[in-house]
Enzyme design. Structure first.
Site, PDB file in Angstrom:
ATOM      1  CE1 TYR A  38      -9.481  -2.758   0.565  1.00 44.97           C
ATOM      2  CE2 TYR A  38      -8.581  -0.869  -0.598  1.00 44.97           C
ATOM      3  CZ  TYR A  38      -8.406  -1.996   0.185  1.00 44.97           C
ATOM      4  OH  TYR A  38      -7.150  -2.366   0.597  1.00 44.97           O
ATOM      5  CE  LYS A  59      -3.956  -2.098   2.366  1.00 46.50           C
ATOM      6  NZ  LYS A  59      -4.977  -1.866   3.424  1.00 46.50           N
ATOM      7  CG  HIS A  75      -5.651  -6.196   0.220  1.00 44.52           C
ATOM      8  ND1 HIS A  75      -6.817  -6.195   0.936  1.00 44.52           N
ATOM      9  CD2 HIS A  75      -5.824  -7.070  -0.805  1.00 44.52           C
ATOM     10  CE1 HIS A  75      -7.659  -7.044   0.363  1.00 44.52           C
ATOM     11  NE2 HIS A  75      -7.079  -7.587  -0.694  1.00 44.52           N
ATOM     12  CG  ASN A 115      -3.630  -2.267   6.864  1.00 47.56           C
ATOM     13  OD1 ASN A 115      -3.549  -1.801   5.730  1.00 47.56           O
ATOM     14  ND2 ASN A 115      -4.555  -3.132   7.206  1.00 47.56           N
ATOM     15  CD  GLU A 161      -9.108  -9.181  -3.250  1.00 48.34           C
ATOM     16  OE1 GLU A 161      -9.934  -8.866  -2.368  1.00 48.34           O
ATOM     17  OE2 GLU A 161      -7.957  -9.549  -2.977  1.00 48.34           O
TER      18      GLU A 161
HETATM   19  P1  CMP Z   1      -7.426  -4.407   3.869  1.00 52.46           P
HETATM   20  O1  CMP Z   1      -6.950  -5.771   4.204  1.00 52.46           O
HETATM   21  O2  CMP Z   1      -6.855  -3.760   2.663  1.00 52.46           O
HETATM   22  O3  CMP Z   1      -9.024  -4.434   3.720  1.00 52.46           O
HETATM   23  C1  CMP Z   1      -9.837  -3.320   4.035  1.00 52.46           C
HETATM   24  C2  CMP Z   1      -9.064  -2.189   4.614  1.00 52.46           C
HETATM   25  O4  CMP Z   1      -9.840  -1.235   5.291  1.00 52.46           O
HETATM   26  C3  CMP Z   1      -8.134  -2.721   5.689  1.00 52.46           C
HETATM   27  O5  CMP Z   1      -7.100  -3.476   5.110  1.00 52.46           O
HETATM   28  C4  CMP Z   1      -7.738  -1.453   6.399  1.00 52.46           C
HETATM   29  O6  CMP Z   1      -6.651  -0.793   5.802  1.00 52.46           O
HETATM   30  C5  CMP Z   1      -8.981  -0.605   6.234  1.00 52.46           C
HETATM   31  N1  CMP Z   1      -9.690  -0.497   7.506  1.00 52.46           N
HETATM   32  C6  CMP Z   1     -10.283  -1.485   8.186  1.00 52.46           C
HETATM   33  N2  CMP Z   1     -10.817  -1.010   9.335  1.00 52.46           N
HETATM   34  C7  CMP Z   1     -10.534   0.311   9.364  1.00 52.46           C
HETATM   35  C8  CMP Z   1     -10.797   1.357  10.280  1.00 52.46           C
HETATM   36  N3  CMP Z   1     -11.474   1.129  11.412  1.00 52.46           N
HETATM   37  N4  CMP Z   1     -10.362   2.589   9.987  1.00 52.46           N
HETATM   38  C9  CMP Z   1      -9.686   2.821   8.831  1.00 52.46           C
HETATM   39  N5  CMP Z   1      -9.397   1.866   7.920  1.00 52.46           N
HETATM   40  C10 CMP Z   1      -9.806   0.634   8.190  1.00 52.46           C
END
Ligand code: CMP
Length: 139
Positions: free
Chosen positions: A50, A10, A116, A113, A127
């Site tokens: 998403y 990311k 993904h 984070n 995906e």
């Molecule tokens: P990802 O695995 O890419 O799938 C959905 C994404 O939404 C997740 O990783 C996080 O980066 C994001 N996400 C999930 N929960 C939250 C939250 N409470 N606040 C902000 N981003 C979130």
């Protein structure tokens, strides 16, 4: 069973020049990077990717963050690759991620984070198809 899963390095990670370090963890875990491309996601691509989260309060922020800088989209191959990569990534929220996982090592917070990974074999196929054609995947 050999599987393919879909991975994204990311923007928070590409901005910090962490692609190589993340790929080293992926490869050391026994997963093979069989397709990889660096792209700047468009708003339309991020929204589509998403879409399952479109009613969540963080959707706008998520789309904004995924389009804020380049990402690296990847196909990973390996035994049980979907579940294996989820282990390698660790919990979505880095505060809950186990030692040695990508998110424990590199994530800033739940929104930023670093990586993904697909949550099921079915979603992995969908995906992968959003970003790669079969000819791009060289196993
Ligand atoms: P990802 O695995 O890419 O799938 C959905 C994404 O939404 C997740 O990783 C996080 O980066 C994001 N996400 C999930 N929960 C939250 C939250 N409470 N606040 C902000 N981003 C979130």
């Amino acid at each position: 069973m050999t599987q393919h899963t879909f991975s994204i390095i990311k923007p928070d990670a590409t901005k910090r020049n962490l692609t190589g370090k993340i790929n080293a963890v992926i490869e050391d875990a026994g997963l093979r990077i069989v397709a990889q491309r660096r792209i700047h996601m468009t708003e339309a691509q991020a929204k589509r990717f998403y879409e399952v989260h479109k009613d969540r309060p963080f959707y706008g922020e998520l789309v904004e963050s995924m389009t804020s800088a380049p990402v690296v989209v990847q196909v990973l191959e390996g035994d049980n690759a979907v579940a294996r990569y989820r282990e390698v990534m660790g919990a979505t929220n880095p505060e809950q991620a186990a030692e040695g996982t990508l998110r424990k090592l590199f994530a800033l917070n739940v929104g930023e984070n670093s990586v993904h990974g697909s949550d099921s074999l079915e979603n992995a196929a969908l995906e992968i198809a959003q970003f790669f054609s079969p000819a791009d995947i060289v196993g």
